[in-house]
Design a protein around this motif. Sequence first.
Motif, PDB file in Angstrom:
ATOM      1  N   ASP A   1     -11.192   7.608   6.801  1.00 52.77           N
ATOM      2  CA  ASP A   1      -9.966   8.411   6.833  1.00 52.77           C
ATOM      3  C   ASP A   1      -8.780   7.727   6.161  1.00 52.77           C
ATOM      4  O   ASP A   1      -7.657   8.227   6.215  1.00 52.77           O
ATOM      5  N   GLU A   2      -9.006   6.601   5.498  1.00 54.06           N
ATOM      6  CA  GLU A   2      -7.926   5.862   4.849  1.00 54.06           C
ATOM      7  C   GLU A   2      -7.927   6.115   3.339  1.00 54.06           C
ATOM      8  O   GLU A   2      -8.880   5.743   2.651  1.00 54.06           O
ATOM      9  N   GLN A   3      -6.893   6.761   2.857  1.00 55.15           N
ATOM     10  CA  GLN A   3      -6.704   6.987   1.424  1.00 55.15           C
ATOM     11  C   GLN A   3      -5.561   6.085   0.982  1.00 55.15           C
ATOM     12  O   GLN A   3      -4.391   6.442   1.085  1.00 55.15           O
ATOM     13  N   ILE A   4      -5.910   4.895   0.503  1.00 55.71           N
ATOM     14  CA  ILE A   4      -4.914   3.856   0.256  1.00 55.71           C
ATOM     15  C   ILE A   4      -4.829   3.531  -1.231  1.00 55.71           C
ATOM     16  O   ILE A   4      -5.848   3.318  -1.896  1.00 55.71           O
ATOM     17  N   GLU A   5      -3.601   3.484  -1.747  1.00 56.82           N
ATOM     18  CA  GLU A   5      -3.353   2.988  -3.100  1.00 56.82           C
ATOM     19  C   GLU A   5      -2.732   1.595  -2.983  1.00 56.82           C
ATOM     20  O   GLU A   5      -1.650   1.437  -2.408  1.00 56.82           O
TER      21      GLU A   5
ATOM     22  N   GLU B 117      -8.764  -3.181   3.692  1.00 57.06           N
ATOM     23  CA  GLU B 117      -7.799  -2.278   3.079  1.00 57.06           C
ATOM     24  C   GLU B 117      -7.473  -2.606   1.629  1.00 57.06           C
ATOM     25  O   GLU B 117      -7.199  -1.702   0.838  1.00 57.06           O
TER      26      GLU B 117
ATOM     27  N   GLN C 149       0.329   5.136   1.252  1.00 60.57           N
ATOM     28  CA  GLN C 149      -0.577   6.058   1.922  1.00 60.57           C
ATOM     29  C   GLN C 149       0.204   7.134   2.660  1.00 60.57           C
ATOM     30  O   GLN C 149       1.357   6.925   3.055  1.00 60.57           O
ATOM     31  N   TYR C 150      -0.439   8.280   2.831  1.00 58.51           N
ATOM     32  CA  TYR C 150       0.196   9.389   3.515  1.00 58.51           C
ATOM     33  C   TYR C 150       0.149   9.148   5.013  1.00 58.51           C
ATOM     34  O   TYR C 150      -0.889   8.812   5.573  1.00 58.51           O
TER      35      TYR C 150
ATOM     36  N   GLU D 157       0.841  -1.195   0.000  1.00 59.96           N
ATOM     37  CA  GLU D 157       0.000   0.000   0.000  1.00 59.96           C
ATOM     38  C   GLU D 157       0.874   1.241   0.000  1.00 59.96           C
ATOM     39  O   GLU D 157       1.951   1.247   0.605  1.00 59.96           O
TER      40      GLU D 157
END
Length: 207
Positions: free
Chosen positions: A164-168, A121, A87-88, A85
Amino acid sequence: MPAKTNKAPSATPRPAAGKKKAAARVKLISSKVAYKGKVFSVYTDKVQEPGGFVNTRDVIRHNGSIVILAVDESKDASDPEIILERQYRHAAGQILLELPAGRIEPGEAPLAAAKREMIEETGYRARRWTHLTKYYASPGFLGESMNIYLARDIRQGAADPEADEQIEVVRMRLSEVLAMIAADKVHDGKTLIGVLFYDAARRAGRF
């Protein structure tokens, strides 16, 4: 010339067995909640530690986390693909490349947490699960333990991340991840430990 004496050298006194046990004993004298949050709490503990020393420790208490090293061996078992993953991470101030991970809910078994977090996720499911290792990320002040699981025979599905999860989600071959680690391009601790532990286990013939 002084007369010689036959005095035997004095033996070093050995501590009594009871003293050894007392020295190894740990006693919590007091514990006070300094902060209570959703994910963790901070306690100020006064503790008698091994050796009899009394110290005050600020400790972050956490229910524990799991880490998932999901591999796809279907295309090339000699160099499987790993699910990662991007993510920031605000605490680090940067986007990190990581293995999927998450916290264990109260009363939840670690393996159940791993299966749940993997679906949430990444959307992937796995038919075979193996516990790789358990470690403490920073035991000087953090009580969080992390269990790493190997997930195999994976299949893709729909992810359901938290708001709140911005996942690539990315797939990379093991050799690529190892090259990035060697080039100092992976800075997440759980990912370094998980990938290197898995690679060492493969070389030893465990997988």
